[in-house]
Motif scaffolding. Structure first.
Motif, short mmCIF file in Angstrom:
data_model
loop_
_atom_site.label_atom_id
_atom_site.label_comp_id
_atom_site.label_asym_id
_atom_site.label_seq_id
_atom_site.Cartn_x
_atom_site.Cartn_y
_atom_site.Cartn_z
N GLY A 184 0.82 -1.21 0.00
CA GLY A 184 0.00 0.00 0.00
C GLY A 184 0.85 1.25 0.00
N THR A 185 1.88 1.27 0.84
CA THR A 185 2.78 2.43 0.89
C THR A 185 3.55 2.56 -0.42
OG1 THR A 185 2.99 2.23 3.28
CG2 THR A 185 4.67 3.52 2.15
N VAL A 214 5.50 10.12 -0.19
CA VAL A 214 4.17 10.27 -0.78
C VAL A 214 3.93 11.74 -1.11
CG1 VAL A 214 1.70 9.89 -0.45
CG2 VAL A 214 3.35 8.32 0.59
N ALA A 215 3.48 12.01 -2.33
CA ALA A 215 3.22 13.39 -2.79
C ALA A 215 1.84 13.84 -2.31
CB ALA A 215 3.32 13.47 -4.30
N VAL A 216 1.73 14.16 -1.03
CA VAL A 216 0.45 14.52 -0.42
C VAL A 216 0.08 15.96 -0.75
CG1 VAL A 216 -0.79 14.80 1.75
CG2 VAL A 216 0.77 12.88 1.46
N VAL A 217 -1.19 16.18 -1.11
CA VAL A 217 -1.74 17.52 -1.31
C VAL A 217 -2.96 17.64 -0.41
CG1 VAL A 217 -2.77 19.14 -2.95
CG2 VAL A 217 -0.94 17.59 -3.71
N THR A 218 -2.93 18.54 0.56
CA THR A 218 -4.09 18.70 1.44
C THR A 218 -5.15 19.53 0.73
OG1 THR A 218 -3.22 20.69 2.52
CG2 THR A 218 -2.65 18.56 3.50
N THR A 219 -6.41 19.19 0.95
CA THR A 219 -7.50 19.90 0.30
C THR A 219 -8.53 20.35 1.33
OG1 THR A 219 -8.96 17.99 -0.07
CG2 THR A 219 -7.20 18.35 -1.68
N TYR A 220 -9.14 21.50 1.03
CA TYR A 220 -10.23 22.02 1.86
C TYR A 220 -11.37 22.42 0.94
CZ TYR A 220 -12.99 25.35 4.59
OH TYR A 220 -14.02 26.03 5.20
N GLY A 221 -12.55 21.95 1.26
CA GLY A 221 -13.73 22.28 0.48
C GLY A 221 -14.88 21.42 0.97
#
Length: 422
Positions: A184-185, A214-221
């Motif tokens: 998974g990782t 891991v290319a993490v992108v935090t999202t808000y919405g």
């Protein structure tokens, strides 16, 4: 559009079958099909939601447009538990999808890992339609786990081009857990971007993900903005963010991804003057939006306001805390007592260590007066802790909560990489 169009329920299969709704979704986006009400297939509650939101009935005045048809009415209970229907036009859904691809570096192949009757899952399908690329979904027939995620990811990653997926923090944590299937990782590392949203993501979890490559992108919405509209604290193209002064203050959002409003609620105060007033609390930090949770989740203890997210962030820096949800429990002396529900590692931390950690970082007012340990946090919707259920546990079902050890722990060194040692 010579007559009012009727809202049609759309039963959405779970797991690997979710992409079966793509033809209906395509017709809703181009206006050749009816507006759709996505609902989880086979659930009793779905029929109740359908009745509450007027399924089968025509859309009302101001709820549709011949130039820009309403494609979806997304059910959302928000924080009240009362169903609302968010009116999303085709242009709002497209604007969101295109802005996401622009931010990520271009269209790509998507892996659907979240339920497609929620906005984050729907948008994975919309992005795939606009990119004219196939989409694969994770098999969740036995729950969400790393082995099934890796199997689906391998098929997506074998296709040429860019590769994306979207998760809630709980899913990301499960994929990175030491006991999880390491495939998974490895799969996570191979994606060009992994969107993470739906709930507050602990800084510690983000650090662990990035430490694993891991290319993490935090999202808000939210549904009212057709999904995530602020990525890594920065608004997507055309999106405007206003924070009511003095900060921290209420967050309002505007722009091309904004919904028309709520079904059968033309006079709602949430949508005013081209803005959606979210009910969330936030502040600007170094030019980026920092979301501190719901304004109605703020705890007033002894006359002082405490933002639960700040306490949750502090608690999850301890390597023995996997997840935390902080809430205010009625208290005769304090009005509300700061209380923390935890999912812990083995061995768990002690109460004294966690209290000292919060006191050092945030001050004595923010220190939880009570802790309760659960196997997993109850959720309402993808990734959002069910605070009402937790409040019931703390006030009416204490036997379902475990306590923390009370003995001393060895001191933490100042340079210990909190959270990265799990």
């Amino acid at each position: 559009m010579t007559s009012a169009r009727r809202l049609r329920p759309l039963p959405v299969p779970s797991g690997a079958r979710a992409p079966e709704i793509l033809p209906d979704l395509r017709r809703a986006l181009d206006g050749t099909g009816p507006p759709l009400l996505p609902l989880p297939a086979g659930r009793t509650a779905s029929s109740e939601t359908a009745r509450a939101l007027g399924a089968g009935e025509p859309l009302g005045t101001g709820e549709d447009s011949p130039e820009d048809p309403t494609a979806l009415v997304m059910p959302t209970s928000g924080s009240t538990g009362t169903p609302k229907g968010v009116l999303l036009s085709a242009s709002a859904l497209r604007a969101s999808a295109r802005s996401t691809h622009h931010h990520l570096g271009g269209p790509g192949n998507w892996l659907l890992a979240m339920p497609a009757h929620h906005i984050a899952g729907v948008q994975v399908l919309v992005r795939s339609l606009l990119a004219e690329l196939p989409v694969r979904a994770v098999d969740t027939s036995e729950g969400f786990h790393a082995t099934a995620f890796a199997a689906a990811a391998e098929e997506v990653l074998a296709t040429p081009g860019r590769h994306y997926t979207a998760l809630v923090p709980t899913q990301l944590g499960r994929l990175l857990a030491p006991e999880a299937d390491p495939r998974g990782t490895r799969a996570l590392r191979a994606f060009d971007a992994v969107l993470v949203g739906g709930a507050a993501t602990a800084p510690d979890l983000l650090e662990r993900a990035r430490a694993h490559g891991v290319a993490v992108v935090t999202t808000y919405g939210m549904s009212e903005t057709a999904g995530g509209c602020v990525y890594d604290g920065a608004p997507l193209p055309g999106v405007r963010v206003h924070v009511e002064p003095p900060e921290p203050g209420g967050i309002s959002l505007s722009g091309p991804t904004l919904a028309r409003g709520y079904r059968a609620e033309p006079d709602t105060e949430a949508f005013r003057d081209g803005w959606f007033h979210t009910g969330d609390l936030g502040q600007w930090r170094d030019g980026r939006l920092d979301v501190l949770g719901r304004t109605d989740d703020v705890i007033v203890t002894g006359g002082v306001n405490v933002a639960p997210v700040a306490v949750e962030r502090a608690l999850t820096t301890h390597p023995g805390v996997r997840e935390a949800c902080v809430l205010g429990v009625p208290d005769a002396e304090w009005g509300q007592a700061v209380t923390a529900a935890l999912v812990t590692e083995t061995p768990p931390p002690t109460e004294s260590r966690l209290r000292e950690l919060v006191r050092t970082r945030l001050g004595g007012t923010c220190v939880p007066k009570r802790f309760g340990v659960v196997d997993e946090l109850p959720l309402r919707g993808p990734g959002k802790p069910d605070r009402r259920r937790l409040l019931e546990l703390f006030t009416g079902s204490p036997a379902e909560l475990r306590g923390l050890p009370t003995g001393p722990e060895p001191p933490m060194s100042e340079d210990e990489p909190h959270g990265l040692s799990r």
